[in-house]
Design an enzyme around this catalytic site. Sequence first.
Site, PDB file in Angstrom:
ATOM      1  N   ARG A 106      42.645  30.248  33.950  1.00  0.00           N
ATOM      2  CA  ARG A 106      44.194  30.476  34.989  1.00  0.00           C
ATOM      3  C   ARG A 106      44.093  29.494  35.972  1.00  0.00           C
ATOM      4  O   ARG A 106      43.585  29.362  36.626  1.00  0.00           O
ATOM      5  CB  ARG A 106      44.721  32.224  34.721  1.00  0.00           C
ATOM      6  CG  ARG A 106      43.860  32.359  35.592  1.00  0.00           C
ATOM      7  CD  ARG A 106      44.023  34.516  35.629  1.00  0.00           C
ATOM      8  NE  ARG A 106      44.966  34.725  36.867  1.00  0.00           N
ATOM      9  CZ  ARG A 106      45.203  35.469  37.110  1.00  0.00           C
ATOM     10  NH1 ARG A 106      44.349  36.859  36.662  1.00  0.00           N
ATOM     11  NH2 ARG A 106      45.812  35.524  37.540  1.00  0.00           N
ATOM     12  N   ASN A 144      52.893  34.229  38.805  1.00  0.00           N
ATOM     13  CA  ASN A 144      51.619  35.327  38.605  1.00  0.00           C
ATOM     14  C   ASN A 144      50.946  35.248  39.773  1.00  0.00           C
ATOM     15  O   ASN A 144      50.109  33.825  40.088  1.00  0.00           O
ATOM     16  CB  ASN A 144      51.115  35.464  37.171  1.00  0.00           C
ATOM     17  CG  ASN A 144      49.948  37.164  36.809  1.00  0.00           C
ATOM     18  OD1 ASN A 144      50.749  38.022  37.220  1.00  0.00           O
ATOM     19  ND2 ASN A 144      48.506  36.688  37.400  1.00  0.00           N
ATOM     20  N   GLU A 145      50.964  36.286  40.787  1.00  0.00           N
ATOM     21  CA  GLU A 145      49.651  36.046  42.035  1.00  0.00           C
ATOM     22  C   GLU A 145      49.673  35.044  42.486  1.00  0.00           C
ATOM     23  O   GLU A 145      48.855  34.048  42.529  1.00  0.00           O
ATOM     24  CB  GLU A 145      48.811  36.512  40.861  1.00  0.00           C
ATOM     25  CG  GLU A 145      48.721  38.094  40.254  1.00  0.00           C
ATOM     26  CD  GLU A 145      47.361  38.898  40.328  1.00  0.00           C
ATOM     27  OE1 GLU A 145      47.607  39.721  40.270  1.00  0.00           O
ATOM     28  OE2 GLU A 145      46.721  37.690  40.127  1.00  0.00           O
ATOM     29  N   GLU A 298      51.146  45.983  38.845  1.00  0.00           N
ATOM     30  CA  GLU A 298      50.071  45.997  37.512  1.00  0.00           C
ATOM     31  C   GLU A 298      48.976  46.954  38.776  1.00  0.00           C
ATOM     32  O   GLU A 298      48.820  47.245  39.916  1.00  0.00           O
ATOM     33  CB  GLU A 298      48.998  44.920  38.244  1.00  0.00           C
ATOM     34  CG  GLU A 298      50.029  43.811  37.384  1.00  0.00           C
ATOM     35  CD  GLU A 298      50.277  42.569  37.037  1.00  0.00           C
ATOM     36  OE1 GLU A 298      47.972  42.742  36.971  1.00  0.00           O
ATOM     37  OE2 GLU A 298      49.744  41.129  36.752  1.00  0.00           O
ATOM     38  N   GLU A 346      39.609  38.056  29.764  1.00  0.00           N
ATOM     39  CA  GLU A 346      39.622  39.536  29.760  1.00  0.00           C
ATOM     40  C   GLU A 346      39.480  41.029  28.879  1.00  0.00           C
ATOM     41  O   GLU A 346      40.780  41.582  29.465  1.00  0.00           O
ATOM     42  CB  GLU A 346      40.789  39.573  31.047  1.00  0.00           C
ATOM     43  CG  GLU A 346      40.671  38.597  32.313  1.00  0.00           C
ATOM     44  CD  GLU A 346      41.792  38.828  33.336  1.00  0.00           C
ATOM     45  OE1 GLU A 346      41.789  38.742  34.793  1.00  0.00           O
ATOM     46  OE2 GLU A 346      43.404  39.457  32.710  1.00  0.00           O
ATOM     47  N   HIS A 349      39.060  44.604  30.325  1.00  0.00           N
ATOM     48  CA  HIS A 349      40.195  44.546  31.193  1.00  0.00           C
ATOM     49  C   HIS A 349      41.010  45.771  30.306  1.00  0.00           C
ATOM     50  O   HIS A 349      41.229  45.652  28.814  1.00  0.00           O
ATOM     51  CB  HIS A 349      41.161  43.412  31.551  1.00  0.00           C
ATOM     52  CG  HIS A 349      42.022  43.945  33.036  1.00  0.00           C
ATOM     53  ND1 HIS A 349      42.734  45.000  32.985  1.00  0.00           N
ATOM     54  CD2 HIS A 349      42.107  43.241  33.622  1.00  0.00           C
ATOM     55  CE1 HIS A 349      43.348  44.674  34.387  1.00  0.00           C
ATOM     56  NE2 HIS A 349      42.723  43.128  34.839  1.00  0.00           N
TER      57      HIS A 349
END
Length: 650
Positions: A106, A144-145, A298, A346, A349
């Site tokens: 990512r 995102n982030e 999250e 992930e 996760h």
Amino acid sequence: MDGLCYGGDYNPEQWPEEVWHEDVALMREAGVTLVTVGVFSWASLEPSPGHFAFDRLDHVLDLLDAGGIKVNLATPTASPPPWFGLAHPDALPVTADGTRLAHGSRDTYCVCAPAYQEASVRVARALAERYRDHPALAMWHVHNEYGTWCHCDHVAAAFRDWLRARHGSLDALNDAWTTAFWSQAYADWDEIAPPRATQYLPNPSQALDFRRFLSDAMLGHYRAQRAVLRGLTPDVPVTTNFVFGSWVPVNNWEWAGEVDLVAIDHYPGDRERAAEQTAFAADLARAWAGGRPWLLMEQAAGIVYTGTRMLAKRPGQIALHSLQHIARGSRGAMFFQWRASRGGSELWHGGMVPHAGPDSRIFREIRDLGRLLPRLADVSGDVLADAAILWDPESWWAVEAPGLPSPEARYLDALHQAHRVLWRSGVTTDFAHPSGELSAYPVVLVPSLYLVSDATARNLARYVEGGGTLVVSFFSGVADEHARVRLGGHPGALRDLLGIRVDEFLPLDEPVPIRLHDDGGGGPRTVNGSIWSERVETRGATAQAWYRGGDLDGLPAITRHRHGAGQAFYVSTRLDDDAYAAVLACAGVPAAPVPVGVELVRRSGGRLFALNHTATEHEIAVTGTDLVTGAEAGGVLRLAPGGFAVVSTL
């Protein structure tokens, strides 16, 4: 949205259509009200440049709407598809050592690359045009982030433009960066590059400005998408999810005013300290929100990620950690992710629906939490805090620079200790900006505030003069906003306020004994200082503790200075938690009469959150109605091990 948000990231592109129907049914069973859709879906939404395929997403949003579930629709720009890197290799990120990263994970983008900026706006516009009237759409989730670094030539050009705007002239920049050192003086803007890999120590002022620039560059990327989304859907709130870490060059104070709802991701890194880490993150989010609503976007459903292991959350911790956020003002509890992935990077996760499926402890706890939250939907009011801690990301960035007197004098360690000691003392805490209004707090803690501008120094002096109590830790006030050392003795801008002068820093290899005066009537006692010490001379302050032995024998270690109607303490070494708590007690910090691990958070409007993070039953003195069970607490509330209550005391 009405009520509390409950749900998580939903990635239907990873699953066949028959699973979508099961997902919606399980979401309804679990009480899910909101899901974030599309965060990593760029490749499926735009399989080739300019060609969009929305059929599957249409169906997913229709299913969710039919199930009564709202959508936080994401722009997928955090993960460009494979074709993008092939078409625009100059838009792939470059590390400080010159390595251009390839697609395969990512965040493979450069936020300053024109092709990436254009593609980001294009996909955001396509989504907004397609779904602006969809009844499920409740919020926009941009990117995102944010936090991906790049040192490429696109970044270099943008960095130079940013520096021109910030400093105005090369003379001002050379002065701010002290470029006379090591023959670094710049005669032309084109000579300036990002702080790339170099032979030895980089210029700390250049590195600090680069982090500031990256924060602004990423904010510009967010604003460009926000402008498109607001233009097409003016009534739909827009946000992005903040993530906290040393790799994130984002100044959340500056970003918070740009989002309609502050949203954070939080993943504790220590199972034994997960509760205090959760309180820390939630208090930061509340501070960034500045009294507005905020949202836990999250968290992990059933796992604590330690960095080397994925440890299972203990039974009940999913609810406890979620309620910690809600107690501190979050408008709900969201997770990454809804269904645990069967493959991909992930795949281990955690998910609200784990690999074992709904017949699992994790899903049962998720379902129980979903049934609980509607009972708390009307809980409102401000969190009542008894102290504040100054939080400054730029000081954090500056203290991470190499070449400082000790690599152990870490800003975040000092910040965490200040919050941890207050949390364990039962004190609810706000974080505050160094230049913010502080008069509402009886006590303000200043842990290792390395960078202090003249304006910040005046603000702190005003606070103490007005009757406040300041507790300042070592390595504070020693540099200005350009990371240049203030001359004439430390702690620089705070010398007069603290009534001291430090002429020498003495980092420690081993702990040193300190004789601490105990105002509680127990008489002097000996504690240890570690990591750091200083040669302190009092200039109006009075000593509260003294070094014993060594070169500093008999010299002050902790001081107190009366200033105006208030007082300012200075702690010149790192104390252990108990000794630091003793100093805070001398400073007037009120400890709550609850055991360590029992958390009480009070809200205006007569609401009390009581959370028991221990394995022992505890009694809390309170009168009111428990909104969780409906039971009356007639003066005493019994909290079971791992139990919780939300009491209306009206």
